[in-house]
Design a protein around this motif. Structure first.
Motif, PDB file in Angstrom:
ATOM      1  N   GLU A   1     -11.682  23.000 -16.967  1.00  8.13           N
ATOM      2  CA  GLU A   1     -10.930  21.853 -16.454  1.00  8.13           C
ATOM      3  C   GLU A   1     -10.440  21.009 -17.629  1.00  8.13           C
ATOM      4  OE1 GLU A   1     -11.556  18.119 -13.305  1.00  8.13           O
ATOM      5  OE2 GLU A   1     -13.206  19.491 -13.759  1.00  8.13           O
ATOM      6  N   TYR A   2      -9.134  20.767 -17.664  1.00 14.77           N
ATOM      7  CA  TYR A   2      -8.606  20.003 -18.793  1.00 14.77           C
ATOM      8  C   TYR A   2      -7.873  18.742 -18.368  1.00 14.77           C
ATOM      9  CZ  TYR A   2      -4.180  22.578 -17.868  1.00 14.77           C
ATOM     10  OH  TYR A   2      -3.045  23.122 -17.294  1.00 14.77           O
ATOM     11  N   GLY A   3      -8.095  18.318 -17.121  1.00 19.32           N
ATOM     12  CA  GLY A   3      -7.435  17.098 -16.673  1.00 19.32           C
ATOM     13  C   GLY A   3      -5.936  17.229 -16.801  1.00 19.32           C
ATOM     14  N   GLY A   4      -5.306  16.225 -17.408  1.00 21.35           N
ATOM     15  CA  GLY A   4      -3.866  16.241 -17.626  1.00 21.35           C
ATOM     16  C   GLY A   4      -3.536  16.376 -19.106  1.00 21.35           C
ATOM     17  N   MET A   5      -4.212  17.309 -19.813  1.00 21.36           N
ATOM     18  CA  MET A   5      -3.925  17.472 -21.236  1.00 21.36           C
ATOM     19  C   MET A   5      -2.449  17.727 -21.461  1.00 21.36           C
ATOM     20  SD  MET A   5      -6.280  17.057 -23.695  1.00 21.36           S
ATOM     21  CE  MET A   5      -4.762  16.790 -24.487  1.00 21.36           C
ATOM     22  N   ASN A   6      -1.841  18.564 -20.601  1.00 19.28           N
ATOM     23  CA  ASN A   6      -0.419  18.859 -20.782  1.00 19.28           C
ATOM     24  C   ASN A   6       0.434  17.616 -20.542  1.00 19.28           C
ATOM     25  OD1 ASN A   6      -1.055  18.900 -18.053  1.00 19.28           O
ATOM     26  ND2 ASN A   6      -0.004  20.827 -17.607  1.00 19.28           N
ATOM     27  N   GLU A   7       0.007  16.750 -19.627  1.00 20.89           N
ATOM     28  CA  GLU A   7       0.739  15.502 -19.398  1.00 20.89           C
ATOM     29  C   GLU A   7       0.677  14.612 -20.640  1.00 20.89           C
ATOM     30  OE1 GLU A   7       0.669  11.511 -16.555  1.00 20.89           O
ATOM     31  OE2 GLU A   7      -1.029  12.887 -16.558  1.00 20.89           O
ATOM     32  N   SER A   8      -0.519  14.447 -21.202  1.00 20.82           N
ATOM     33  CA  SER A   8      -0.648  13.579 -22.363  1.00 20.82           C
ATOM     34  C   SER A   8       0.114  14.123 -23.558  1.00 20.82           C
ATOM     35  CB  SER A   8      -2.130  13.396 -22.719  1.00 20.82           C
ATOM     36  OG  SER A   8      -2.734  12.472 -21.842  1.00 20.82           O
ATOM     37  N   LEU A   9       0.112  15.430 -23.742  1.00 26.15           N
ATOM     38  CA  LEU A   9       0.856  16.005 -24.865  1.00 26.15           C
ATOM     39  C   LEU A   9       2.358  15.851 -24.670  1.00 26.15           C
ATOM     40  CD1 LEU A   9      -1.452  19.062 -25.410  1.00 26.15           C
ATOM     41  CD2 LEU A   9      -0.908  17.354 -27.150  1.00 26.15           C
TER      42      LEU A   9
ATOM     43  N   LEU B   1      -4.389  28.064  -3.278  1.00 28.49           N
ATOM     44  CA  LEU B   1      -5.284  26.936  -3.530  1.00 28.49           C
ATOM     45  C   LEU B   1      -6.645  27.043  -2.865  1.00 28.49           C
ATOM     46  CD1 LEU B   1      -2.838  23.891  -3.369  1.00 28.49           C
ATOM     47  CD2 LEU B   1      -3.455  25.356  -5.300  1.00 28.49           C
ATOM     48  N   ASP B   2      -6.770  27.841  -1.821  1.00 29.41           N
ATOM     49  CA  ASP B   2      -8.048  27.918  -1.111  1.00 29.41           C
ATOM     50  C   ASP B   2      -9.160  28.309  -2.080  1.00 29.41           C
ATOM     51  OD1 ASP B   2     -10.017  28.057   0.803  1.00 29.41           O
ATOM     52  OD2 ASP B   2      -9.424  30.029   1.544  1.00 29.41           O
ATOM     53  N   GLY B   3     -10.218  27.466  -2.142  1.00 31.90           N
ATOM     54  CA  GLY B   3     -11.370  27.747  -2.981  1.00 31.90           C
ATOM     55  C   GLY B   3     -11.279  27.219  -4.395  1.00 31.90           C
ATOM     56  N   LYS B   4     -10.149  26.637  -4.755  1.00 27.88           N
ATOM     57  CA  LYS B   4     -10.001  26.127  -6.108  1.00 27.88           C
ATOM     58  C   LYS B   4     -10.498  24.681  -6.188  1.00 27.88           C
ATOM     59  CE  LYS B   4      -6.306  29.089  -7.836  1.00 27.88           C
ATOM     60  NZ  LYS B   4      -7.289  30.112  -8.021  1.00 27.88           N
ATOM     61  N   HIS B   5     -11.058  24.351  -7.343  1.00 30.05           N
ATOM     62  CA  HIS B   5     -11.527  22.993  -7.589  1.00 30.05           C
ATOM     63  C   HIS B   5     -10.318  22.066  -7.616  1.00 30.05           C
ATOM     64  CE1 HIS B   5     -13.101  19.613 -10.022  1.00 30.05           C
ATOM     65  NE2 HIS B   5     -14.248  19.902  -9.426  1.00 30.05           N
ATOM     66  N   ALA B   6     -10.297  21.107  -6.704  1.00 30.26           N
ATOM     67  CA  ALA B   6      -9.080  20.324  -6.490  1.00 30.26           C
ATOM     68  C   ALA B   6      -8.686  19.510  -7.717  1.00 30.26           C
ATOM     69  CB  ALA B   6      -9.247  19.418  -5.271  1.00 30.26           C
ATOM     70  N   ASN B   7      -9.619  18.712  -8.216  1.00 32.04           N
ATOM     71  CA  ASN B   7      -9.254  17.817  -9.311  1.00 32.04           C
ATOM     72  C   ASN B   7      -9.077  18.551 -10.630  1.00 32.04           C
ATOM     73  OD1 ASN B   7      -8.685  15.010  -9.903  1.00 32.04           O
ATOM     74  ND2 ASN B   7     -10.435  15.107 -11.291  1.00 32.04           N
ATOM     75  N   GLN B   8      -9.517  19.796 -10.699  1.00 33.38           N
ATOM     76  CA  GLN B   8      -9.251  20.602 -11.886  1.00 33.38           C
ATOM     77  C   GLN B   8      -7.772  20.959 -11.962  1.00 33.38           C
ATOM     78  OE1 GLN B   8     -11.927  23.867 -12.470  1.00 33.38           O
ATOM     79  NE2 GLN B   8     -10.693  24.854 -14.032  1.00 33.38           N
ATOM     80  N   HIS B   9      -7.102  21.015 -10.802  1.00 31.24           N
ATOM     81  CA  HIS B   9      -5.742  21.542 -10.785  1.00 31.24           C
ATOM     82  C   HIS B   9      -4.659  20.513 -10.483  1.00 31.24           C
ATOM     83  CE1 HIS B   9      -8.312  25.145 -10.301  1.00 31.24           C
ATOM     84  NE2 HIS B   9      -7.389  25.689 -11.043  1.00 31.24           N
ATOM     85  N   ILE B  10      -4.960  19.470  -9.720  1.00 30.32           N
ATOM     86  CA  ILE B  10      -3.901  18.513  -9.376  1.00 30.32           C
ATOM     87  C   ILE B  10      -3.237  17.936 -10.621  1.00 30.32           C
ATOM     88  CG2 ILE B  10      -3.355  16.359  -8.179  1.00 30.32           C
ATOM     89  CD1 ILE B  10      -5.783  16.951  -6.330  1.00 30.32           C
ATOM     90  N   PRO B  11      -3.987  17.430 -11.608  1.00 27.46           N
ATOM     91  CA  PRO B  11      -3.308  16.817 -12.758  1.00 27.46           C
ATOM     92  C   PRO B  11      -2.515  17.811 -13.600  1.00 27.46           C
ATOM     93  CG  PRO B  11      -5.682  16.874 -13.105  1.00 27.46           C
ATOM     94  CD  PRO B  11      -5.449  17.254 -11.678  1.00 27.46           C
TER      95      PRO B  11
ATOM     96  N   TYR C   1      -6.322   9.696  -6.783  1.00 23.66           N
ATOM     97  CA  TYR C   1      -5.753   9.108  -8.004  1.00 23.66           C
ATOM     98  C   TYR C   1      -4.674  10.022  -8.579  1.00 23.66           C
ATOM     99  CZ  TYR C   1      -5.766   8.215 -13.099  1.00 23.66           C
ATOM    100  OH  TYR C   1      -5.416   8.013 -14.409  1.00 23.66           O
ATOM    101  N   ASN C   2      -4.980  11.303  -8.671  1.00 26.77           N
ATOM    102  CA  ASN C   2      -4.029  12.234  -9.268  1.00 26.77           C
ATOM    103  C   ASN C   2      -2.897  12.621  -8.335  1.00 26.77           C
ATOM    104  OD1 ASN C   2      -4.789  12.822 -12.056  1.00 26.77           O
ATOM    105  ND2 ASN C   2      -6.742  13.476 -11.180  1.00 26.77           N
ATOM    106  N   LEU C   3      -3.159  12.702  -7.028  1.00 29.02           N
ATOM    107  CA  LEU C   3      -2.066  12.957  -6.083  1.00 29.02           C
ATOM    108  C   LEU C   3      -1.072  11.798  -6.057  1.00 29.02           C
ATOM    109  CD1 LEU C   3      -3.848  14.659  -3.051  1.00 29.02           C
ATOM    110  CD2 LEU C   3      -2.060  15.661  -4.493  1.00 29.02           C
ATOM    111  N   LEU C   4      -1.563  10.569  -6.188  1.00 32.45           N
ATOM    112  CA  LEU C   4      -0.663   9.419  -6.253  1.00 32.45           C
ATOM    113  C   LEU C   4       0.234   9.500  -7.492  1.00 32.45           C
ATOM    114  CD1 LEU C   4      -2.989   6.487  -5.123  1.00 32.45           C
ATOM    115  CD2 LEU C   4      -1.052   7.433  -3.880  1.00 32.45           C
ATOM    116  N   LYS C   5      -0.338   9.878  -8.619  1.00 38.71           N
ATOM    117  CA  LYS C   5       0.469  10.048  -9.831  1.00 38.71           C
ATOM    118  C   LYS C   5       1.537  11.113  -9.617  1.00 38.71           C
ATOM    119  CE  LYS C   5      -1.252  10.114 -13.933  1.00 38.71           C
ATOM    120  NZ  LYS C   5      -2.117  10.396 -15.124  1.00 38.71           N
ATOM    121  N   LEU C   6       1.151  12.215  -8.999  1.00 40.64           N
ATOM    122  CA  LEU C   6       2.104  13.297  -8.776  1.00 40.64           C
ATOM    123  C   LEU C   6       3.206  12.865  -7.818  1.00 40.64           C
ATOM    124  CD1 LEU C   6       2.964  16.210  -9.238  1.00 40.64           C
ATOM    125  CD2 LEU C   6       1.362  16.904  -7.423  1.00 40.64           C
ATOM    126  N   ALA C   7       2.831  12.220  -6.696  1.00 38.53           N
ATOM    127  CA  ALA C   7       3.824  11.753  -5.731  1.00 38.53           C
ATOM    128  C   ALA C   7       4.800  10.773  -6.374  1.00 38.53           C
ATOM    129  CB  ALA C   7       3.130  11.104  -4.540  1.00 38.53           C
TER     130      ALA C   7
END
Length: 862
Positions: free
Chosen positions: A469-477, A513-523, A594-600
């Motif tokens: 899980e890397y959060g939003g590393m790609n966003e920050s870069l 998405l079924d079975g995937k860790h949600a917050n690992q992937h949303i950001p 938190y992350n879905l709001l950022k995406l929306a």
């Protein structure tokens, strides 16, 4: 804080102009001031936490607690009385440092939104402290792993893992290729075990952990020979083994006594003539028939001192001083082995470690097979590294270590993202050039590690549950590339975080998405959108839009949250997920919202599609607003981890040091960020949320004040403040629940087509004093679960109403309240309290007002 133009200019966002792909743009936090409401009540409690946390230690007490783990990792002292934040961010936690990044973001938002200099001073102190830690790490990196006093001259010190730096020695390829016999001899002094440094339950008791290798020579984990200091729990003794068929085919000899720590021990292995012998201090400790030889291993491309073969996922590193490491091309006799305790000179390779400290350890034989020291002084660590733990976590991830357990890891790049995001917020919102410099150094360090790895390894890393899980590393870069236009290579670094298989499937519209860790992937998908904005390609935007549509509404609960526990479940299954996992009563991790709001929000910038703001209102006014306890605290943020939807469950508050504790600090100090947007051309103002506030639109020379008691009333008044007339379009969002929506300008009704779920536009020349009155009468309305039309939730306007009641059963058949209510909902009668109703004997109240009592969000219509 009352907004004026000077405040807006001083406190507005300091970022560069909006990306060319945006149709609308946000206002800075300092350009929108909130007036008294339920939002400011929640915000002010969080601001008091930001100001009062660890205030007994002085104004910098809170930042000093956030710096504790960084200073400890960098070898810097902490002041007396200062402790780490705790929980996941305690002194030994594998996620330590992440909470400090969120704290930095909260301070930046608090300063930008209020102008209170106490937040700026705290922020600057925290940034300066991180800079000192970065410099300390860099100073250590500039010096090779130190030589220490050895058994004979000097030795090389390997600090082990997980708490050390994972130093080890890489020997040349082909070292023992083709040999029919071999002897390996060395002196080692195992580091004493310091039980106080062991982070139970995450760490192994280094250096005496199972599987830690003194040496490991061969091709890979299937074909190699090794010596470990501790074989397993049943045999906590040294073992030599050789195999060409993996662990199950090992030929072994195992000693019967453990190695002592804290004293020099001579170890020798001889192999040849069908026999292997393991010697400890010149005395045979184990022997047995072993038919394999180094010649059977094939090409030996991986030869190590102090570590094992890759990949294993749980690679261990030796914690010991190592001296006089010798390799012979024959099986020495017992007499010859005994003589090695006095003098040795390997005829294949001989390492005495008496050369000048540096990344190269010279071979004292005639073969010039020099060893390479991998560690702080090997040039692999860029001077921009800063973290609250050593690089061991990152090394382990590159070798596919899994999450948790002995010798496992957590999510090292997730932590790095939170630190970098906090630094970028400090730059964007508070103008900290020091923070940008730190973020740039981190970007350089990330590139120095990941750019060396093949795409296949990166893809496997990012697919590992939680560890990857890397959060939003790609966003920050991508944000860093935007802030540093002189360094476009940061966008290429962001590409290194592509989660290729899921990215490609999502671009194609395939839901995996079924079975995937949600917050690992949303950001990740917000990151893809940011990368698109920087020119990375259209597929990244497509992936972000498709991903959002796979979650909303298909995996969305009534309050705007998603997930069973922390995991995405099957598309379209809502009622069926309430008791899907009987032993896990939690749903809707707050970090996900938190992350879905950022995406929306960011998708809306590109399209202006009202569906994104529809989701934003639902999640903000319900789960986010309800995620902060309505009580004061300066000890912890008093926010929720989960907002359960299983009937009869309740919210739990607190969460110092957790992921949701971190995002929670941010949630409640940026409520104003999406109330208003301006068109990219600054010719239209969008009113997205009905919330008492004032926006200073400096580009048009106007301010617009909004007065409302929404969501407790269905009306709002907008008043124009301007010194001169100005023309622009005012776009008002029509909520999807609003069957009636009327607009009056200066007392005159406007003839508008106001379809629910759209924006209505009033395009005219405005002057100071103009008023716009919006009427959207609140109404009760229900929403059925996607998979069962008989199971519903009820809202009054945007507000989700919860039944105040304990659990009534433990499955879908018995656990729902049955209500006798008709289609017209006339059975709901107001109680006199704001947005509170009685129906069929049950009390319904706004979900966001609860403080830990049991509730039901779903019920069955009878």
């Amino acid at each position: 804080m009352r907004l004026n133009r000077r405040n807006a200019l001083r406190l507005g966002a300091l970022a560069s102009a909006a990306p060319d792909s945006w149709a609308v743009r946000p206002f800075g936090l300092g350009e929108v001031a909130l007036d008294d409401s339920i939002f400011t009540a929640k915000r002010d409690r969080m601001l008091a936490y930001a100001k009062g946390y660890a205030a007994d230690l002085g104004e910098s007490g809170g930042p000093d607690r956030m710096l504790y783990n960084f200073r400890a990792a960098a070898g810097l002292p902490n002041a007396d009385g200062v402790e780490p934040p705790g929980s996941w961010d305690d002194a030994n936690g594998y996620l330590r440092g992440h909470y400090s990044g969120h704290f930095l973001s909260m301070l930046a938002q608090a300063w930008a939104g209020t102008g209170d200099r106490v937040y700026k001073r705290k922020l600057d102190h925290l940034v300066a402290g991180l800079g000192e830690c970065r410099d300390a790490f860099a100073a250590a990196a500039a010096v090779a792993t130190p030589r220490v006093e050895g058994r004979n001259g000097t030795a090389v010190r390997l600090t082990g893992s997980p708490l050390g730096n994972a130093e080890h020695l890489k020997l040349p390829a082909g070292l023992v290729d083709g040999l029919a016999a071999v002897t390996v001899a060395t002196w080692i002094k195992l580091a004493p075990v310091d039980q106080s440094r062991l982070p139970d339950p995450w760490a192994d008791p280094a250096p005496l952990a199972n599987g830690v290798k003194v040496f490991d020579f061969g091709a890979d984990a299937n074909a190699h020979m090794y010596l470990t200091i501790r074989a397993d729990n049943a045999n906590p003794f040294p073992r030599f083994a050789i195999t060409t068929g993996g662990a199950a085919a090992e030929q072994r000899v195992t000693a019967t006594a453990p190695l002592p720590a804290g004293e020099w021990v001579h170890l020798t292995v001889t192999l040849g003539g069908g026999t292997a012998v393991l010697y400890v201090n010149g005395t045979a400790a184990a022997s047995g028939p072993v038919s394999l030889t180094p010649a059977d291993l094939g090409a030996g491309v991986a030869n190590w001192i102090g570590r094992g073969q890759f990949p294993q996922g749980l690679t261990q590193y030796l914690g010991a001083d190592v001296d006089e490491f010798h390799v012979y091309g024959s099986a020495l006799t017992a007499e010859q082995v005994a003589a090695l305790l006095q003098t040795a000179n390997g005829d294949v390779a001989a390492y005495r470690f008496d050369d000048e400290p540096g990344p190269v350890c010279a071979d004292a034989s005639e073969n010039a097979r020099h060893a390479e020291l991998i560690g702080p002084g090997d040039g692999n660590r860029h001077s921009g590294f800063v973290a609250a733990y050593p690089e061991t976590q990152f090394v382990r991830l590159e070798e596919f270590a899994t999450y948790g357990g002995n010798a496992g890891i957590w999510a090292p790049y997730y932590t790095t993202h939170k630190i970098m995001a906090g630094l970028l917020d400090a730059h964007r919102l508070a103008g900290s050039t020091a923070a940008l410099d730190l973020a740039s150094g981190l970007g350089d360090w990330i590139h120095s590690r990941l750019s060396k790895l093949p795409r296949e390894r990166l893809d496997r890393m990012w697919s590992i549950y939680i560890a990857g899980e890397y959060g939003g590393m790609n966003e920050s870069l991508a944000n860093l590339a935007r802030a540093r236009p002189d360094r476009p290579e940061y966008l290429e670094t962001a590409r290194l975080f592509d989660n290729t298989a899921l990215l490609q499937a999502t671009v194609a519209g395939t839901d995996l998405l079924d079975g995937k860790h949600a917050n690992q992937h949303i950001p990740q998908f917000t990151g893809y959108l940011r990368m698109h904005e920087q020119g990375a390609g259209e597929d990244y935007r497509t992936a972000a839009a498709n991903f959002f549509d796979m979650v909303v509404p298909h995996r969305l609960y009534a309050h705007g949250g998603t997930g069973v526990g922390e995991i995405f479940r099957r598309r379209g299954v809502i009622a069926g997920s309430l008791w899907q996992y009987p032993n896990d009563p939690n749903h809707a991790e707050t970090c996900c919202v938190y992350n879905l709001l950022k995406l929306a929000r960011n998708l809306f910038f590109h399209t202006g599609d009202p569906k994104y703001m529809e989701y934003y209102e639902r999640a903000l006014y319900n789960q986010i607003l309800g995620s902060r306890r309505d009580e004061d605290s300066t000890e912890d943020p008093e926010v929720t981890y989960f907002a359960p939807v299983r009937p009869g469950r309740w919210r739990e508050f607190g969460n110092t040091g957790t992921c949701c504790g971190g995002t929670g600090m941010e949630n409640h100090t940026k409520y104003q960020d999406s109330v208003y947007f301006a068109s990219a051309a600054d010719d239209a103002l969008l009113v997205n949320l009905y919330l008492p506030s004032t926006v200073n639109w400096s580009a048009r020379g106007v301010a617009i004040e909004q007065t409302t008691d929404y969501p407790f009333e269905g009306a709002s008044r907008l008043k124009i403040r301007a010194r001169r007339r100005t023309a622009f379009a005012l776009k008002l969002r029509v909520p999807s629940w609003a069957e009636e929506f009327a607009v009056n300008v200066n007392g005159r009704d406007q003839k508008l087509t106001a379809a629910p779920g759209t924006y209505v536009t009033i395009d005219r020349t405005w002057r100071g004093g103009d008023t716009v009155d919006v009427a959207m009468p609140l109404r009760l309305h229900t929403e059925a679960a996607l998979d069962d039309p008989g199971i519903e939730s009820v809202y009054c306007g945007p507000t989700l109403l919860a039944i105040k009641h304990e659990a009534v059963g433990d499955d879908l058949a018995t656990g729902l309240v049955d209500l006798a209510v008709g289609e017209d909902l006339s059975a709901f009668e107001p109680t006199g309290e704001p947005l509170e109703f009685k129906a069929d004997g049950y009390t319904f109240a706004p979900f966001h007002l609860g403080n830990g009592e049991p509730y039901h969000l779903y019920w069955r219509r009878r």
